[in-house]
Design an enzyme around this catalytic site. Sequence first.
Site, mmCIF file in Angstrom:
data_model
loop_
_atom_site.group_PDB
_atom_site.id
_atom_site.type_symbol
_atom_site.label_atom_id
_atom_site.label_comp_id
_atom_site.label_asym_id
_atom_site.label_seq_id
_atom_site.Cartn_x
_atom_site.Cartn_y
_atom_site.Cartn_z
ATOM 1 N N LYS A 22 0.823 -1.207 0.000
ATOM 2 C CA LYS A 22 0.000 0.000 0.000
ATOM 3 C C LYS A 22 0.860 1.262 0.000
ATOM 4 O O LYS A 22 0.593 2.199 -0.753
ATOM 5 C CB LYS A 22 -0.944 -0.025 1.212
ATOM 6 C CG LYS A 22 -1.979 1.098 1.240
ATOM 7 C CD LYS A 22 -3.177 0.724 2.108
ATOM 8 C CE LYS A 22 -2.863 0.745 3.583
ATOM 9 N NZ LYS A 22 -2.937 2.093 4.170
ATOM 10 N N SER A 23 1.893 1.296 0.823
ATOM 11 C CA SER A 23 2.751 2.485 0.885
ATOM 12 C C SER A 23 3.407 2.764 -0.461
ATOM 13 O O SER A 23 3.435 3.906 -0.937
ATOM 14 C CB SER A 23 3.825 2.299 1.962
ATOM 15 O OG SER A 23 3.267 2.245 3.248
ATOM 16 N N ARG A 27 2.818 5.984 -3.448
ATOM 17 C CA ARG A 27 3.969 6.772 -3.900
ATOM 18 C C ARG A 27 4.196 6.613 -5.397
ATOM 19 O O ARG A 27 4.543 7.583 -6.085
ATOM 20 C CB ARG A 27 5.209 6.374 -3.092
ATOM 21 C CG ARG A 27 5.150 6.917 -1.655
ATOM 22 C CD ARG A 27 6.053 6.140 -0.697
ATOM 23 N NE ARG A 27 6.105 6.772 0.618
ATOM 24 C CZ ARG A 27 5.164 6.653 1.551
ATOM 25 N NH1 ARG A 27 4.084 5.902 1.305
ATOM 26 N NH2 ARG A 27 5.296 7.266 2.715
ATOM 27 N N SER A 163 8.144 9.907 11.212
ATOM 28 C CA SER A 163 6.946 9.739 10.381
ATOM 29 C C SER A 163 7.349 9.729 8.917
ATOM 30 O O SER A 163 7.857 10.734 8.396
ATOM 31 C CB SER A 163 5.946 10.869 10.630
ATOM 32 O OG SER A 163 4.925 10.844 9.651
ATOM 33 N N GLN A 165 5.279 9.659 6.494
ATOM 34 C CA GLN A 165 4.348 10.520 5.758
ATOM 35 C C GLN A 165 4.773 11.980 5.826
ATOM 36 O O GLN A 165 4.710 12.705 4.822
ATOM 37 C CB GLN A 165 2.935 10.330 6.291
ATOM 38 C CG GLN A 165 2.365 8.953 5.990
ATOM 39 C CD GLN A 165 0.982 8.741 6.575
ATOM 40 O OE1 GLN A 165 0.413 9.627 7.194
ATOM 41 N NE2 GLN A 165 0.437 7.552 6.384
ATOM 42 N N ASP A 311 2.644 -0.738 11.817
ATOM 43 C CA ASP A 311 1.330 -1.161 11.326
ATOM 44 C C ASP A 311 0.993 -2.597 11.707
ATOM 45 O O ASP A 311 -0.156 -3.026 11.566
ATOM 46 C CB ASP A 311 1.249 -1.008 9.805
ATOM 47 C CG ASP A 311 1.110 0.442 9.379
ATOM 48 O OD1 ASP A 311 0.671 1.270 10.208
ATOM 49 O OD2 ASP A 311 1.442 0.752 8.218
ATOM 50 N N LYS A 338 -4.196 6.430 15.125
ATOM 51 C CA LYS A 338 -4.407 5.688 13.884
ATOM 52 C C LYS A 338 -5.894 5.730 13.529
ATOM 53 O O LYS A 338 -6.634 6.599 13.992
ATOM 54 C CB LYS A 338 -3.898 4.249 14.057
ATOM 55 C CG LYS A 338 -2.376 4.144 14.150
ATOM 56 C CD LYS A 338 -1.722 4.470 12.821
ATOM 57 C CE LYS A 338 -0.233 4.211 12.825
ATOM 58 N NZ LYS A 338 0.402 4.496 11.510
ATOM 59 N N ARG A 342 -5.846 2.707 18.385
ATOM 60 C CA ARG A 342 -5.504 1.311 18.111
ATOM 61 C C ARG A 342 -4.964 0.605 19.352
ATOM 62 O O ARG A 342 -5.198 -0.590 19.536
ATOM 63 C CB ARG A 342 -4.515 1.245 16.946
ATOM 64 C CG ARG A 342 -4.308 -0.142 16.380
ATOM 65 C CD ARG A 342 -3.521 -0.096 15.088
ATOM 66 N NE ARG A 342 -4.360 0.270 13.954
ATOM 67 C CZ ARG A 342 -3.896 0.533 12.737
ATOM 68 N NH1 ARG A 342 -2.590 0.495 12.504
ATOM 69 N NH2 ARG A 342 -4.717 0.856 11.755
ATOM 70 N N ARG A 384 -7.003 -3.148 10.556
ATOM 71 C CA ARG A 384 -5.971 -4.026 11.110
ATOM 72 C C ARG A 384 -6.441 -4.713 12.397
ATOM 73 O O ARG A 384 -6.068 -5.859 12.668
ATOM 74 C CB ARG A 384 -4.675 -3.243 11.329
ATOM 75 C CG ARG A 384 -4.135 -2.653 10.023
ATOM 76 C CD ARG A 384 -2.691 -2.287 10.087
ATOM 77 N NE ARG A 384 -2.322 -1.426 8.967
ATOM 78 C CZ ARG A 384 -2.050 -1.851 7.732
ATOM 79 N NH1 ARG A 384 -2.124 -3.134 7.456
ATOM 80 N NH2 ARG A 384 -1.720 -0.988 6.777
#
Length: 427
Positions: A22-23, A27, A163, A165, A311, A338, A342, A384
Site C-alpha cells: 500500500k505504501s 507513492r 513519520s 508521511q 502497522d 491511527k 488502536r 488491522r
Amino acid sequence: MSSLTSQPGRPVAGIAAIPGDKSCSHRALILAAMAEGTSAITDLGESEDVLATVTALHAFGIAAVRDGEGQWRVTGGPWQTPANPIDCGNSATTARLLIGAVAGMPGVRATFTGDASLSRRPMKRVAEPLRRMGATLAGGDTLPLTVEGAVPGGIEYPNVPASAQVKSAILLAGLGGSAPVRIIEPMPSRHHSEIMLGQFGCPVTVARDEVTLGAERRLRACDIAIAADPSAAAFPLLAAAIVPGSDVTVEGMLVNPLRTGLYEALEEMGARIGLANERIVSGEIIADVTVGHGTLRGITLAASRIPAMIDEIPALAVAAAMADGETLIEGLAELRVKESDRLGAIVAGLVACGVTALADGDSLRIFGRGRCRGGHVLAQGDHRIAMAFLTLGLASEGPVTIDDGTCIATSFPGFVDTMREIGADIA
C-alpha cells in the site's frame, strides 16, 4: 454492518495471494503523476485507500488508466486546481502526501477532506514544515485543510516523532524548487519515498541520520513493479505462526529492513521464518517468505524497534496472546492516532477474548498463556484490528467474531478469500 466469525480448526497451508504494498502503491501513483511521460505500474494494491489516491489524481487532471488487475498507466503533467474538495476517504497517506505535493506547485489550490475517522487524525505535523517552506495552508490541526502551492524554500527539519508521511510530504513539496531540503531523523522511518524518487530520476542522499533531496528534481516516467505488502501478509503468516501444523508462503514480498520488524519479532518468539529467492525489483528488496508454526514465548520490544513494525502491532499482539509468558512492547504512542485508538482497541479485543492485557502510557503488556477462549470483538472501524482478531480466532479455543468487517477493504479487500484459500474458516 457486516460481522465476520473465524473458527478454530485445521492447520493453514499453501501460498497466500497478497496485494501490492500500500505504501509503495500510493507513492508510485503520485510520483508518476508528477513525472514527464507515461509510467507503467504493475501489481498496484487496489485497496480503498489506494483508489482514493487514484480518484484524487483524476481531480487534479491526471490521466491514470487501469489496464487490468493491478496494471495501471499514469501520464504526468501540470496539475490543475480541482473543482471540488478532494475526499481522501480513510486514507491518511493520500491526504498527507498530496498536501505535500500541492504545497510545491505554484498556482494550484486544493481543499482536502476525509471521512469521520480521518478527520480526527493530526495534520499539524505535516502543515508546519510546509508553511515553513512557503506554502499557504488554511485550517486547524485536522481536515479539512486548504493548500495553496508556492515555489518552495529550503528547510532543515527534524522528523520527530519519526513519520514517513511527514518526511514524504516535505520531499514532494521540495520537488517544486531548487532550495536545499534536509530532514534529520534520529530514529529512521520508512524510506520508500527516497527509493522511489531515485527510480524516477531524483536521487536522495541518506547519510547517518540525514535525508537530503537531490539537486536533479525533474522526474522522468519509469516502470514500477510493486512488491507484495508485508503488512497485509502479516495475517496469513501470523496464522501459520500460531496454528499448530501450519506452513504458509508469500511470494515476492517486500522485505525492506524497515518493514520486517514483525517477522524478526515472530522469529525471536519461536516461529519458523524462511526467506528464499531474494532480489531487487524497482529499487526494493523482495523475497519469498515462509512462516511455520512454533511454540511461542513472550519477549520485550524496545521503542527503537517499533518504526519497523508500527502497522503490524495488532498482529504482534495476537502472537503475544498465544505465547507463553509476558510480552512488553514499548513506544506505541503513535497507535493512539491511527484509524482508531488502536492501542485501546487491542487491549479491549484481547480482554474480550480472555487474554490479560493492559496499556500503560505508550507501552503494552500482554500476559500470554499459549491459548485464549475466543469472544466478540469491536473492530472500531479499524481494518488491522479486524484482521488481527479474525486471525486469532483460528487458534483460539472458541470462535472470534468481529462486529463489522467492511473496514477491511481499506487495505486488503481480498483478505477473507485469501485466508480461506489457505484453509481458514472465516465467514
